[in-house]
Design an enzyme around this catalytic site. Structure first.
Site, PDB file in Angstrom:
ATOM      1  N   HIS A 122      18.702  75.882  50.890  1.00  0.00           N
ATOM      2  CA  HIS A 122      18.602  75.613  49.451  1.00  0.00           C
ATOM      3  C   HIS A 122      19.503  74.425  49.102  1.00  0.00           C
ATOM      4  O   HIS A 122      20.576  74.267  49.670  1.00  0.00           O
ATOM      5  CB  HIS A 122      19.014  76.852  48.644  1.00  0.00           C
ATOM      6  CG  HIS A 122      18.688  76.702  47.193  1.00  0.00           C
ATOM      7  ND1 HIS A 122      19.500  75.995  46.340  1.00  0.00           N
ATOM      8  CD2 HIS A 122      17.623  77.112  46.470  1.00  0.00           C
ATOM      9  CE1 HIS A 122      18.932  76.001  45.137  1.00  0.00           C
ATOM     10  NE2 HIS A 122      17.802  76.664  45.186  1.00  0.00           N
ATOM     11  N   GLU A 168      21.441  73.866  46.756  1.00  0.00           N
ATOM     12  CA  GLU A 168      22.822  74.204  46.352  1.00  0.00           C
ATOM     13  C   GLU A 168      23.693  74.472  47.573  1.00  0.00           C
ATOM     14  O   GLU A 168      24.869  74.133  47.594  1.00  0.00           O
ATOM     15  CB  GLU A 168      22.790  75.408  45.395  1.00  0.00           C
ATOM     16  CG  GLU A 168      22.282  74.996  44.017  1.00  0.00           C
ATOM     17  CD  GLU A 168      21.538  76.081  43.259  1.00  0.00           C
ATOM     18  OE1 GLU A 168      21.674  77.274  43.578  1.00  0.00           O
ATOM     19  OE2 GLU A 168      20.788  75.707  42.319  1.00  0.00           O
ATOM     20  N   GLU A 183      11.529  71.691  46.942  1.00  0.00           N
ATOM     21  CA  GLU A 183      12.279  71.792  45.700  1.00  0.00           C
ATOM     22  C   GLU A 183      12.991  70.465  45.427  1.00  0.00           C
ATOM     23  O   GLU A 183      14.106  70.241  45.919  1.00  0.00           O
ATOM     24  CB  GLU A 183      13.334  72.898  45.813  1.00  0.00           C
ATOM     25  CG  GLU A 183      12.766  74.261  46.069  1.00  0.00           C
ATOM     26  CD  GLU A 183      13.677  75.363  45.546  1.00  0.00           C
ATOM     27  OE1 GLU A 183      13.232  76.124  44.698  1.00  0.00           O
ATOM     28  OE2 GLU A 183      14.839  75.413  45.960  1.00  0.00           O
ATOM     29  N   GLY A 219      16.837  73.662  37.901  1.00  0.00           N
ATOM     30  CA  GLY A 219      17.704  74.076  36.807  1.00  0.00           C
ATOM     31  C   GLY A 219      17.861  73.021  35.717  1.00  0.00           C
ATOM     32  O   GLY A 219      18.724  73.133  34.849  1.00  0.00           O
ATOM     33  N   ASN A 242      14.656  83.571  43.128  1.00  0.00           N
ATOM     34  CA  ASN A 242      15.995  83.331  43.668  1.00  0.00           C
ATOM     35  C   ASN A 242      17.000  83.589  42.549  1.00  0.00           C
ATOM     36  O   ASN A 242      17.138  82.775  41.648  1.00  0.00           O
ATOM     37  CB  ASN A 242      16.072  81.876  44.166  1.00  0.00           C
ATOM     38  CG  ASN A 242      17.463  81.501  44.658  1.00  0.00           C
ATOM     39  OD1 ASN A 242      18.328  82.364  44.803  1.00  0.00           O
ATOM     40  ND2 ASN A 242      17.668  80.223  44.920  1.00  0.00           N
ATOM     41  N   TRP A 243      17.684  84.731  42.633  1.00  0.00           N
ATOM     42  CA  TRP A 243      18.586  85.118  41.539  1.00  0.00           C
ATOM     43  C   TRP A 243      19.917  84.373  41.590  1.00  0.00           C
ATOM     44  O   TRP A 243      20.732  84.495  40.687  1.00  0.00           O
ATOM     45  CB  TRP A 243      18.823  86.631  41.563  1.00  0.00           C
ATOM     46  CG  TRP A 243      17.601  87.443  41.249  1.00  0.00           C
ATOM     47  CD1 TRP A 243      16.362  86.969  40.897  1.00  0.00           C
ATOM     48  CD2 TRP A 243      17.487  88.874  41.249  1.00  0.00           C
ATOM     49  NE1 TRP A 243      15.494  88.018  40.674  1.00  0.00           N
ATOM     50  CE2 TRP A 243      16.161  89.199  40.885  1.00  0.00           C
ATOM     51  CE3 TRP A 243      18.384  89.913  41.533  1.00  0.00           C
ATOM     52  CZ2 TRP A 243      15.714  90.519  40.792  1.00  0.00           C
ATOM     53  CZ3 TRP A 243      17.939  91.226  41.436  1.00  0.00           C
ATOM     54  CH2 TRP A 243      16.617  91.518  41.064  1.00  0.00           C
ATOM     55  N   LYS A 244      20.175  83.670  42.672  1.00  0.00           N
ATOM     56  CA  LYS A 244      21.444  82.934  42.843  1.00  0.00           C
ATOM     57  C   LYS A 244      22.627  83.873  42.544  1.00  0.00           C
ATOM     58  O   LYS A 244      22.533  85.060  42.844  1.00  0.00           O
ATOM     59  CB  LYS A 244      21.441  81.685  41.957  1.00  0.00           C
ATOM     60  CG  LYS A 244      20.165  80.853  42.176  1.00  0.00           C
ATOM     61  CD  LYS A 244      20.193  79.513  41.538  1.00  0.00           C
ATOM     62  CE  LYS A 244      18.873  78.804  41.834  1.00  0.00           C
ATOM     63  NZ  LYS A 244      18.812  77.452  41.292  1.00  0.00           N
ATOM     64  N   GLY A 280      13.908  80.059  40.111  1.00  0.00           N
ATOM     65  CA  GLY A 280      15.314  80.357  39.820  1.00  0.00           C
ATOM     66  C   GLY A 280      15.444  81.009  38.457  1.00  0.00           C
ATOM     67  O   GLY A 280      15.173  82.198  38.283  1.00  0.00           O
ATOM     68  N   GLY A 281      15.823  80.214  37.466  1.00  0.00           N
ATOM     69  CA  GLY A 281      16.118  80.720  36.118  1.00  0.00           C
ATOM     70  C   GLY A 281      15.076  81.681  35.560  1.00  0.00           C
ATOM     71  O   GLY A 281      15.426  82.746  35.018  1.00  0.00           O
ATOM     72  N   SER A 339      12.354  74.413  38.161  1.00  0.00           N
ATOM     73  CA  SER A 339      11.975  74.594  36.754  1.00  0.00           C
ATOM     74  C   SER A 339      10.542  75.081  36.557  1.00  0.00           C
ATOM     75  O   SER A 339       9.864  74.664  35.621  1.00  0.00           O
ATOM     76  CB  SER A 339      12.238  73.308  35.951  1.00  0.00           C
ATOM     77  OG  SER A 339      13.625  73.003  35.957  1.00  0.00           O
TER      78      SER A 339
END
Ligand code: PGA
Length: 251
Positions: A96, A98, A168, A174, A9-11, A235-236, A214
């Site tokens: 998600h 966010e 999640e 994150g 997930n590149w956000k 993610g990251g 993470s």
């Protein structure tokens, strides 16, 4: 047998050229022999179409991070399922944390988005998870069960062929803090059991349940080794080819 999935997930990261460069790096390195594992990346909406072209003919699937619940209309700035489908996007991430926390997406709205995606023959990676506060109050199982019940339990048995769940925990996204492999396994097992109870063991056994929060090259193997963890939503660590490839190779 249920599918293993590793999705990045590149956000809101990466320009057009950066997105294409990352896909090119990944596709050169990913062996075609991934047997039962699907690899997906979710660029921002503006970079979806060129990413679909860049990944064409490879084992990488380009997926969307979100979509609107209507098919078209006066919804400035939004993107519909039929638009995604028209550019070759066949999977979308919905729910998600966010989107829930920053954009106020509720379980009820998400149920509408789920229906819209399925109407467009789009597969869904549906995210659920509790905040730290909820976990501290020992309400995390109730919270996750409610999220699933309110957004997914109106679906027919057949619809579940197009559902993937991503657990999640919000406190792990994150933050560098990961759920322990045992905490992930415990929740994944719980999710599978409530779906078994509502539907059938065939549906719950075939459902891929991903862990997200993470996941890094140094912890992926331990988490993925758990029986009910069928992959990850990353993610990251999906923003760097080296890290994402290491995670894919851990499965
Ligand atoms: P993270 O994000 O891997 O950076 O924690 C996961 C996600 O939000 O899907």
């Amino acid at each position: 047998m249920r599918k293993k999935i590793v999705a990045g997930n590149w956000k809101m990261n990466k320009t057009h050229s950066e997105s294409i460069a990352l896909i090119n790096e990944l596709k050169d390195a990913i062996s075609s022999d991934l047997s039962n594992t699907e690899v997906m990346v979710a660029p921002t909406s503006v970079n979806l179409f060129p990413s679909v072209s860049a990944a064409d003919g490879t084992s990488i699937e380009v997926i969307a991070q979100n979509m609107h619940e209507a098919d078209n209309g006066a919804f400035t700035g939004e993107i519909s399922g039929s638009m995604l489908k028209s550019i070759g996007v066949n999977t979308v991430i919905l729910g998600h944390s966010e989107r829930r926390a920053i954009y106020g997406e509720t379980d009820e709205l998400l149920a509408q988005k789920v229906d819209a995606a399925l109407n467009n023959h789009i597969r869904i990676i549906f995210c659920v998870g509790e905040t730290l506060e909820v976990r501290k109050q020992d309400q995390h199982f109730i919270e996750v069960a409610n999220q699933i019940r309110k957004s997914l339990f109106h679906l027919s048995a057949a619809d579940w062929e197009n559902i993937v769940i991503a657990y999640e925990p919000v406190w792990a996204i994150g933050t560098g803090e990961t759920a322990s492999p045992d905490q992930a396994q415990e929740m994944h097992d719980f999710i599978r059991k409530i779906i078994n109870k509502k539907y059938t063991s065939e549906i719950s056994d075939n459902l891929s349940i991903l862990y997200g929060g993470s996941v890094k090259p140094n912890n992926a193997k331990e988490i993925f080794a758990k029986e009910d963890v069928d992959g990850g939503l990353i993610g990251g660590a999906s923003l760097k080819a080296e890290d994402f490839l290491a995670i894919i190779n851990s499965i």
